[in-house]
Design a protein around this motif. Structure first.
Motif, short mmCIF file in Angstrom:
data_model
loop_
_atom_site.label_atom_id
_atom_site.label_comp_id
_atom_site.label_asym_id
_atom_site.label_seq_id
_atom_site.Cartn_x
_atom_site.Cartn_y
_atom_site.Cartn_z
N GLU A 109 2.95 -13.62 -68.61
CA GLU A 109 2.66 -15.02 -68.98
C GLU A 109 4.12 -15.64 -69.70
O GLU A 109 4.54 -16.63 -69.41
N LYS A 144 8.17 -11.90 -79.83
CA LYS A 144 7.16 -11.54 -80.96
C LYS A 144 5.76 -11.79 -80.24
O LYS A 144 4.79 -11.12 -80.84
N ASP A 145 5.74 -12.65 -79.44
CA ASP A 145 4.26 -13.00 -78.99
C ASP A 145 3.83 -12.02 -78.08
O ASP A 145 2.71 -11.72 -77.90
N SER A 179 2.67 -9.20 -80.22
CA SER A 179 1.43 -9.50 -80.93
C SER A 179 0.33 -9.33 -79.86
O SER A 179 -0.73 -9.59 -80.44
N GLY A 180 0.69 -9.47 -78.72
CA GLY A 180 -0.55 -9.55 -77.81
C GLY A 180 -1.05 -11.05 -77.50
O GLY A 180 -1.85 -11.24 -76.92
N LYS A 181 -0.08 -12.06 -78.00
CA LYS A 181 -0.62 -13.52 -77.74
C LYS A 181 -0.33 -13.80 -76.21
O LYS A 181 -0.87 -14.67 -75.82
N LEU A 182 0.93 -13.30 -75.94
CA LEU A 182 1.25 -13.44 -74.46
C LEU A 182 1.56 -12.15 -73.58
O LEU A 182 2.02 -11.17 -74.24
N SER A 183 1.15 -11.90 -72.32
CA SER A 183 1.55 -10.93 -71.68
C SER A 183 3.03 -11.01 -70.97
O SER A 183 3.45 -12.37 -71.35
N ARG A 221 6.40 -18.75 -68.38
CA ARG A 221 6.86 -19.97 -69.25
C ARG A 221 8.30 -20.39 -69.01
O ARG A 221 9.05 -21.45 -69.10
N PHE A 245 10.45 -14.88 -76.19
CA PHE A 245 8.80 -14.58 -76.54
C PHE A 245 8.47 -13.15 -77.05
O PHE A 245 7.50 -12.69 -76.90
#
Length: 476
Positions: free
Chosen positions: A101, A90-91, A94-98, A105, A88
């Motif tokens: 988080e 890239k996420d 980009s700030g989509k996931l900490s 997952r 994860f």
């Protein structure tokens, strides 16, 4: 309770001993569970299966409600962090996931798969399955936590701070090393978290390490950080089993440093003479005669065996994997191979075919089998008893009923005794392929062979597609 004597090999004393629980009304066992950064491999399956058999035996001896079995989930670990960044990254960037988080997952997916895998292996769920992340900081229910244990170790003079870390001081424990019996000059830190060179002695190991802003962390008196590997099991075992309990289990590879350091932390934090009275360890596992590793190309997960054709060109039923593991005594090394799986499959098919003739639904488990298991989990010896029952069943109908009850006790699914559903499905698929080739002789051979085994096929057509379909039923 029963008067049967359970004898088990205690790694702590290097001797087989009579088992005497602290409290027969609450026999307590802890086993180290998986670190859920990836799917569990076949080596992870061995302790799960071995200690499931011990759990079943203890419940039989002391009563289902008088045995407490805790097996942890390690969901905080630098390998988990690395896997979260890999999957994860890239996420996260980009700030989509900490990061926390993303870690959740990773661990949720792998923990759920672990549960599916061990259920397919016929294992009972433990009484408690604590997650490491739930026992880092002080808890509202007052159960033992990692921060509290570390504080106690510092207060008692067994731990110290150095450059942002809290380390256990092995020199503060005169009898450190009793489990592994390793000379002091062979003892290394061995923590999963990297350790810098600011220790009083080489064997000192990490209890707490500071986290950078990019790393997961929890608040503590020593700053935002994360626990070392060993402190996790000390906290979780004490939370559910108490400061001293009966049995601690795991693989041989955990004796040092993990179990040795668990003992040091727990004894020094609680001021007790022992952490657990009996220490049981299962032997190592090889795959086709070689140490299992990704570089060797023989790294096999439980999922692979159950759901893919990676090993031996086919899928394997979970109970076949279970029997293959138990055909070797738990303390001996095991060579996991296609040949061993085939042997287990043929043996299980024979036993189930006989058990399918059972007439007494209330038959008791074989007393001789229980006696063999009570001698340090003698499954290999116990299976000789099952072979004898299978041989006797042709003359004694009672033997088939005892065999069926004994197989169910050992964790084998007897709802379709005598029938391997995966095997039937595979042979039906093979027959349909022969029909497509108009090889009627081979198709009829498979149909007749299945019928001789009590499985009757019925051909028909799918009303929607018009394609040939085959159903089957067991003819009693």
């Amino acid at each position: 309770m029963t008067d049967k004597i359970l004898r088990i090999y205690n790694t702590l004393t290097r001797a087989k001993e009579d088992f005497s629980p602290i409290d027969p009304g609450n026999v307590r066992m802890y086993v180290c569970g998986p670190t859920v950064y990836d799917f569990a491999h076949i080596g992870n399956a061995r302790p799960v299966i071995v200690f499931d058999v011990l759990f079943r035996l203890l419940r039989h001896l002391y009563g289902d409600d008088h045995v407490t079995y805790a097996r942890n989930i390690t969901d905080v670990d630098d390998k988990i962090n690395d896997r979260a960044l890999r999957d994860f990254g890239k996420d996260i960037a980009s700030g989509k996931l900490s990061l926390n988080e993303a870690i959740r997952r990773v661990t949720e997916k792998t923990a759920n798969q672990f549960h599916d895998d061990v259920k397919a292996l016929g294992c009972l769920p433990p009484t408690f399955e604590p997650r490491a992340t739930e026992f880092v900081e002080p808890r509202p229910d007052g159960k033992t936590d990692m921060v509290g244990l570390i504080q106690g170790l510092i207060a008692r003079g067994h731990a110290y701070e150095a450059n942002g870390e809290v380390l256990f001081d092995i020199s503060s424990m005169p009898d450190y090393g009793q489990l592994s019996k390793r000379p002091l000059d062979q003892q290394q830190a061995g923590a999963r978290i990297a350790v810098d060179a600011h220790k009083k002695s080489p064997g000192d190991f990490v209890l707490w390490k500071l986290s950078s802003p990019e790393e997961p962390g929890w608040n503590s008196p020593w700053g935002r950080g994360r626990p070392g590997w060993h402190i996790e099991c000390s906290a979780m075992s004490a939370a559910y089993l108490g400061e001293v309990f009966d049995i601690h289990g795991g693989g041989l590879d955990l004796i040092f440093p993990h179990h040795e350091n668990e003992i040091a932390q727990s004894r020094c934090a609680h001021g007790t003479a022992v952490m657990a009275n009996y220490w049981l360890h299962n032997g190592f596992l090889q795959v086709e005669g070689r140490k299992m590793s990704k570089s060797e190309g023989n790294f096999v997960t439980i999922y692979d065996l159950l759901h893919t054709e990676k090993f031996g060109g086919r899928k394997w039923p979970g109970e076949v994997l279970r029997l293959a593991m138990l055909m070797t005594h738990y303390r001996e090394p095991i060579d996991f191979s296609v040949r061993k799986l085939e042997e287990a499959e043929n043996t299980l098919r024979k036993w189930k075919r006989v058990a399918d003739t059972a007439t007494d639904t209330d038959a008791a488990v074989s007393g001789e089998l229980l006696s063999r298991l009570a001698d340090d989990l003698g499954t290999y010896s116990g299976f000789q008893v099952l072979n004898e029952l299978a041989a006797e069943a042709s003359e004694q109908s009672e033997a088939a009923s005892v065999l069926k009850a004994s197989l169910a006790f050992l964790g084998f699914d007897m709802s379709h005794a005598g029938v391997d559903e995966a095997e039937v499905s595979a042979r039906i698929a093979e027959r349909l392929a022969f029909i497509a080739q108009k090889n009627w002789a081979e198709a009829d051979r498979i149909r007749d062979a299945l019928l001789a085994e009590g499985v009757q096929l019925k051909d028909g057509k799918d009303p929607a597609t018009g394609q040939r379909v085959t159903t089957w039923e067991v003819k009693r």
